[in-house]
Write a protein that holds these residues in place. Structure first.
Motif, PDB file in Angstrom:
ATOM      1  N   THR A 125     -13.059  58.652  10.844  1.00 35.99           N
ATOM      2  CA  THR A 125     -14.364  58.040  10.563  1.00 35.99           C
ATOM      3  C   THR A 125     -14.446  57.460   9.153  1.00 35.99           C
ATOM      4  N   LEU A 127     -12.140  55.600   7.793  1.00 38.85           N
ATOM      5  CA  LEU A 127     -11.305  54.403   7.714  1.00 38.85           C
ATOM      6  C   LEU A 127     -11.935  53.291   8.543  1.00 38.85           C
ATOM      7  N   ASP A 128     -12.282  52.193   7.893  1.00 39.29           N
ATOM      8  CA  ASP A 128     -12.941  51.071   8.579  1.00 39.29           C
ATOM      9  C   ASP A 128     -11.886  50.149   9.202  1.00 39.29           C
ATOM     10  N   TRP A 129     -11.109  50.733  10.110  1.00 34.11           N
ATOM     11  CA  TRP A 129     -10.070  49.986  10.830  1.00 34.11           C
ATOM     12  C   TRP A 129     -10.307  50.160  12.331  1.00 34.11           C
ATOM     13  N   SER A 130      -9.679  49.261  13.074  1.00 38.65           N
ATOM     14  CA  SER A 130      -9.453  49.513  14.499  1.00 38.65           C
ATOM     15  C   SER A 130      -7.944  49.617  14.683  1.00 38.65           C
ATOM     16  N   ASN A 154      -8.249  45.518   9.759  1.00 39.65           N
ATOM     17  CA  ASN A 154      -9.140  45.969   8.695  1.00 39.65           C
ATOM     18  C   ASN A 154     -10.465  45.215   8.801  1.00 39.65           C
ATOM     19  N   HIS A 155     -11.533  45.924   9.161  1.00 40.74           N
ATOM     20  CA  HIS A 155     -12.847  45.300   9.335  1.00 40.74           C
ATOM     21  C   HIS A 155     -13.619  45.158   8.025  1.00 40.74           C
ATOM     22  N   SER A 156     -13.159  45.760   6.951  1.00 37.92           N
ATOM     23  CA  SER A 156     -13.928  45.779   5.706  1.00 37.92           C
ATOM     24  C   SER A 156     -13.673  44.516   4.880  1.00 37.92           C
ATOM     25  N   ASP A 157     -14.377  44.419   3.751  1.00 36.08           N
ATOM     26  CA  ASP A 157     -14.226  43.267   2.859  1.00 36.08           C
ATOM     27  C   ASP A 157     -13.381  43.611   1.628  1.00 36.08           C
ATOM     28  N   ILE A 160      -7.509  48.100   2.063  1.00 28.15           N
ATOM     29  CA  ILE A 160      -7.516  49.532   2.345  1.00 28.15           C
ATOM     30  C   ILE A 160      -6.094  49.958   2.710  1.00 28.15           C
ATOM     31  N   GLN A 193     -10.061  41.815   6.595  1.00 28.67           N
ATOM     32  CA  GLN A 193      -9.979  41.062   7.850  1.00 28.67           C
ATOM     33  C   GLN A 193      -8.533  40.784   8.279  1.00 28.67           C
ATOM     34  N   LYS A 228      -7.393  57.313   6.020  1.00 30.68           N
ATOM     35  CA  LYS A 228      -7.394  56.623   4.738  1.00 30.68           C
ATOM     36  C   LYS A 228      -6.520  57.415   3.769  1.00 30.68           C
TER      37      LYS A 228
END
Length: 232
Positions: A125, A127-130, A154-157, A160, A193, A228
């Motif tokens: 949870t 880690l902003d990944w799929s 990586n969905h974040s800006d 990571i 992204q 992460k």
């Protein structure tokens, strides 16, 4: 002539020399037993403070050595645990220790039943990944090499860094699951992204066919979880 009678002095009222000699040692003994003068309060306080300081320093040294020892054990436990898992397949970890094989010892076992190798991927949870496998399963026989791919995004800006762990289900099949190439335990950095394909090259050890405990196993799942990276 009047006779004068000399008065008799009682013997017990006369002072005898030997009694004087007995009293003098008594006085000397009394002087010897006289208590010595006590140290002043300031000196006693300094002495007490020094003793307490030494005790505290000894306790701190003992506690410090205890903490340092266990920190060293904890720090070494992770690589030792990974090495154990890689060599033995302990706790469902696939074997990744390189083994020298030739064409005779690593070839598909003809006539052996097909094994269904399933793939699973998840992320923590934090880690902003799929992260998911690009194929749900493959069919292999012991001794046959296979290649599978996983995709991470990586969905974040911001960049990571993640790191993956893995295991095999059921656990008793893990010693026979050998990975030739893998991304596990290696840090993976993804820019904002960004997506990436991650390959896994593996085979089921031919000794799988000689183990009677494997007779009822037809499905094996290789599962990865991305976390992460610590401090990143």
């Amino acid at each position: 002539m009047l006779g004068i009678r000399a008065a008799r002095i009682p013997q017990h009222s006369m002072l005898k020399p030997h009694l004087l000699s007995r009293k003098r040692p008594a006085l000397m003994r009394g002087t010897a037993n006289k208590p010595q003068p006590r140290l002043n309060a300031q000196a006693e306080f300094r002495q007490f403070h020094e003793q307490a300081r030494r005790k505290n320093l000894t306790g701190i040294l003992y506690v410090g050595s205890f903490v340092i020892t266990f920190l060293g054990i904890a720090y070494a436990a992770v690589p030792l645990y990974r090495l154990l898992c890689k060599r033995t397949g302990f706790m469902g970890t696939p074997k990744t220790e390189p083994v020298i094989r030739d064409k005779e010892t690593l070839k598909p076992l003809e006539g052996h039943r097909k094994l269904r190798i399933k793939f699973s991927g998840q992320v923590s949870t934090m880690l902003d990944w799929s992260f998911k496998p690009e194929q749900r399963q493959v069919m292999v026989v012991p001794g046959e090499t296979a290649l599978a791919f996983f995709k991470a995004f990586n969905h974040s800006d911001k960049p990571i860094i993640g790191i993956a762990t893995y295991n095999v289900i059921p656990e008793q099949a893990a010693p026979y699951f050998n990975k030739i190439q893998c991304f596990c335990f290696d840090e993976q950095q993804l820019d904002p992204q960004e997506d990436i394909d991650m390959p896994v090259f593996f085979f089921i050890d031919p000794e799988f066919a000689n183990d009677p405990l494997m007779d009822d196993i037809d499905d094996i799942t290789l599962s990865y979880t991305f976390f992460k990276a610590s401090g990143r």
